[in-house]
Write a protein that holds these residues in place. Structure first.
Motif, PDB file in Angstrom:
ATOM      1  N   ILE A   6     -52.230  38.693  19.758  1.00 57.71           N
ATOM      2  CA  ILE A   6     -53.397  38.035  19.162  1.00 57.71           C
ATOM      3  C   ILE A   6     -53.909  38.926  18.045  1.00 57.71           C
ATOM      4  O   ILE A   6     -54.113  40.120  18.242  1.00 57.71           O
ATOM      5  CB  ILE A   6     -54.514  37.837  20.210  1.00 57.71           C
ATOM      6  N   SER A   7     -54.075  38.379  16.888  1.00 57.21           N
ATOM      7  CA  SER A   7     -54.595  39.203  15.801  1.00 57.21           C
ATOM      8  C   SER A   7     -55.542  38.402  14.931  1.00 57.21           C
ATOM      9  O   SER A   7     -55.556  37.183  14.958  1.00 57.21           O
ATOM     10  CB  SER A   7     -53.454  39.746  14.950  1.00 57.21           C
ATOM     11  N   GLU A  29     -49.835  40.133   7.262  1.00 60.30           N
ATOM     12  CA  GLU A  29     -49.127  40.708   8.415  1.00 60.30           C
ATOM     13  C   GLU A  29     -47.731  40.102   8.493  1.00 60.30           C
ATOM     14  O   GLU A  29     -47.593  38.885   8.492  1.00 60.30           O
ATOM     15  CB  GLU A  29     -49.864  40.366   9.714  1.00 60.30           C
ATOM     16  N   ASN A  30     -46.729  40.947   8.517  1.00 62.06           N
ATOM     17  CA  ASN A  30     -45.364  40.460   8.739  1.00 62.06           C
ATOM     18  C   ASN A  30     -44.949  40.842  10.150  1.00 62.06           C
ATOM     19  O   ASN A  30     -44.694  42.010  10.437  1.00 62.06           O
ATOM     20  CB  ASN A  30     -44.408  41.066   7.718  1.00 62.06           C
ATOM     21  N   GLY A  32     -42.791  41.191  13.374  1.00 61.41           N
ATOM     22  CA  GLY A  32     -41.437  41.251  13.891  1.00 61.41           C
ATOM     23  C   GLY A  32     -41.495  41.443  15.399  1.00 61.41           C
ATOM     24  O   GLY A  32     -42.561  41.347  15.988  1.00 61.41           O
ATOM     25  N   ARG A  33     -40.354  41.728  15.992  1.00 60.92           N
ATOM     26  CA  ARG A  33     -40.373  41.942  17.436  1.00 60.92           C
ATOM     27  C   ARG A  33     -40.988  43.315  17.721  1.00 60.92           C
ATOM     28  O   ARG A  33     -40.501  44.331  17.274  1.00 60.92           O
ATOM     29  CB  ARG A  33     -38.940  41.864  17.970  1.00 60.92           C
ATOM     30  N   ASN A  34     -42.098  43.322  18.435  1.00 61.14           N
ATOM     31  CA  ASN A  34     -42.792  44.548  18.848  1.00 61.14           C
ATOM     32  C   ASN A  34     -43.375  45.371  17.706  1.00 61.14           C
ATOM     33  O   ASN A  34     -43.845  46.468  17.941  1.00 61.14           O
ATOM     34  CB  ASN A  34     -41.873  45.450  19.687  1.00 61.14           C
ATOM     35  N   GLN A  35     -43.317  44.858  16.489  1.00 60.47           N
ATOM     36  CA  GLN A  35     -44.001  45.593  15.420  1.00 60.47           C
ATOM     37  C   GLN A  35     -44.522  44.638  14.340  1.00 60.47           C
ATOM     38  O   GLN A  35     -44.001  43.535  14.154  1.00 60.47           O
ATOM     39  CB  GLN A  35     -43.096  46.662  14.810  1.00 60.47           C
ATOM     40  N   ILE A  36     -45.553  45.089  13.674  1.00 65.63           N
ATOM     41  CA  ILE A  36     -46.174  44.289  12.612  1.00 65.63           C
ATOM     42  C   ILE A  36     -46.338  45.189  11.397  1.00 65.63           C
ATOM     43  O   ILE A  36     -46.861  46.294  11.504  1.00 65.63           O
ATOM     44  CB  ILE A  36     -47.563  43.753  13.020  1.00 65.63           C
ATOM     45  N   VAL A  37     -45.847  44.714  10.265  1.00 64.57           N
ATOM     46  CA  VAL A  37     -46.029  45.473   9.029  1.00 64.57           C
ATOM     47  C   VAL A  37     -47.235  44.888   8.291  1.00 64.57           C
ATOM     48  O   VAL A  37     -47.296  43.678   8.041  1.00 64.57           O
ATOM     49  CB  VAL A  37     -44.770  45.393   8.130  1.00 64.57           C
ATOM     50  N   ILE A  38     -48.206  45.763   7.986  1.00 62.25           N
ATOM     51  CA  ILE A  38     -49.398  45.328   7.240  1.00 62.25           C
ATOM     52  C   ILE A  38     -49.144  45.619   5.753  1.00 62.25           C
ATOM     53  O   ILE A  38     -48.886  46.758   5.370  1.00 62.25           O
ATOM     54  CB  ILE A  38     -50.658  46.063   7.714  1.00 62.25           C
ATOM     55  N   HIS A  39     -49.206  44.566   4.979  1.00 61.87           N
ATOM     56  CA  HIS A  39     -48.839  44.647   3.569  1.00 61.87           C
ATOM     57  C   HIS A  39     -50.053  44.306   2.709  1.00 61.87           C
ATOM     58  O   HIS A  39     -50.861  43.452   3.076  1.00 61.87           O
ATOM     59  CB  HIS A  39     -47.705  43.654   3.284  1.00 61.87           C
TER      60      HIS A  39
END
Ligand SMILES: [Zn+2]
Length: 380
Positions: A6-7, A29-30, A32-39
């Motif tokens: 949840i974000s 937010e991109n 992925g599995r178990n990680q999120i890249v904040i751009h």
């Protein structure tokens, strides 16, 4: 096990009050599995911008770097700000992203070797009516007020790109009630600092957001919008800060072809813009009054009369006697406030026939006024 994530993206108001595009930097937010890249992407094609991202209400999630994550983005530039990882993949995670942004570069060290030009037309002279940290409205502010009458042309003090134009107000007055009603222009310099030109008149901008201007270019017409007791230009230079309001600071100005100086309250300054034509400079403070005492100018016709020459904050009084005989003149001030005459009053002087002579100078301090009264008798 399904990952529950949840974000929420939360945008705080841009710290730069001036910014018309408080959402120009887009944070995404991109996942992925178990990680999120904040751009972060700076969608502004003219202004350098900063963005700061903080993680709030983080549960079972951590960032790959110390927070807040910060970036200064060139026009059009995108950048990964951080990577978030779920600590324990066997259970859900949640977080909120809070961001703030603005134009300019909070990391810049202002270059004190840059000399600003006076923000008014080449060859004209104006007074600094309130200086840095002034006690009227500049408490804690490195700002300068110049005595520009309504509609006077304001010039760019340094090269840059027009970041903000606000010119829709026709309202002003001397109370904080009017503070938000001021028109102004911000010009962002190439190092990420910017100049603000405030109180300009309704529709008084001569430039548009995104325009590139050179030092000395006309940019606006002065006025009295916002918190102002009357028409003037409020000028300040500032840089963005990561943790709050922009920081104002003092800058050197070109005071003639070769000299720079920090401007002070009460000072009169000529504007010299590189490449401009030469001109004469006259300052009241440097006028040689002893030389004026020696000067006798021939006159003829009319009555005994006064002439007043105003330079800066001083008036120079002359008397012309067109009569065929000398006169003994007595002069006094009928009413006066906040003035200081260079001679004791009442003052008397013999004015030769058909001559104009210097009488005295009058120093005017702030809101001041005086009225001369005189009498004379012809001498044989
Ligand atoms: Zn001011």
């Amino acid at each position: 096990m399904k990952l529950l994530l949840i974000s929420a993206l939360l945008f705080s108001p841009a710290l730069a009050r001036a910014d018309h595009r408080s959402d120009a930097v887009q944070v995404s937010e991109n996942k992925g599995r178990n990680q999120i890249v904040i751009h972060a992407l700076n969608t502004d094609d003219t202004l350098v911008r900063w963005v700061q991202v903080q993680l709030q209400n983080a549960d079972n999630i951590s960032a790959d770097r110390p927070l807040p994550a910060r970036a200064v983005l060139q026009p059009g530039q995108g950048m990964d700000l951080m990577v978030l990882r779920v600590s324990d993949p066997s259970r859900g995670a949640s977080y909120t992203i809070a961001s703030s942004q603005g134009f300019g570069n909070p990391d810049v060290q202002p270059d004190m070797s840059v000399a600003y030009v006076m923000p008014f037309e080449h060859g004209s002279k104006h007074c600094v009516t309130q200086g840095y940290l002034g006690t009227v409205t500049h408490q804690g502010l490195y700002a300068l007020d110049f005595d520009l009458a309504q509609g006077t042309t304001i010039c760019a003090a340094r090269d840059g790109v027009v970041a903000t134009v606000k010119q829709d107000s026709d309202t002003g007055g001397m109370s904080t009630y009017y503070a938000s009603m001021g028109n102004y222009i911000d010009i962002l310099h190439d190092d990420g600092t910017w100049s603000t030109y405030a109180h300009i008149e309704l529709n008084g901008s001569l430039v548009r957001e995104g325009d590139r201007v050179k030092a000395g270019d006309p940019i606006a017409l002065s006025g009295a919008t916002g918190e102002a007791s009357g028409p003037h230009l409020h000028f300040s230079v500032q840089k963005a800060r990561w943790d709050g309001d922009p920081e104002t600071y003092a800058t050197p100005f070109m005071v003639d072809e070769t000299e720079t100086a920090f401007l002070t309250e009460g000072g009169y300054y000529y504007s010299w813009h590189p490449g401009g034509a030469p001109f004469d400079r006259v300052f009241a403070a440097s006028i040689d009054q002893a030389a004026l005492e020696q000067r006798v100018t021939p006159v003829s016709g009319g009555k005994v009369r006064f002439r007043e020459e105003k330079i800066d904050n001083m008036a120079f009084l002359y008397c012309a006697n067109p009569l065929a005989s000398p006169i003994e003149l007595k002069v006094d001030f009928a009413q006066s406030q906040n003035v200081q005459a260079s001679k004791d009053l009442p003052f008397s002087k013999i004015v030769p026939a058909q001559s104009e002579v210097f009488l005295m100078s009058v120093l005017m301090k702030g809101q001041s006024s005086y009225q001369t009264s005189f009498s004379y008798r012809p001498l044989p």
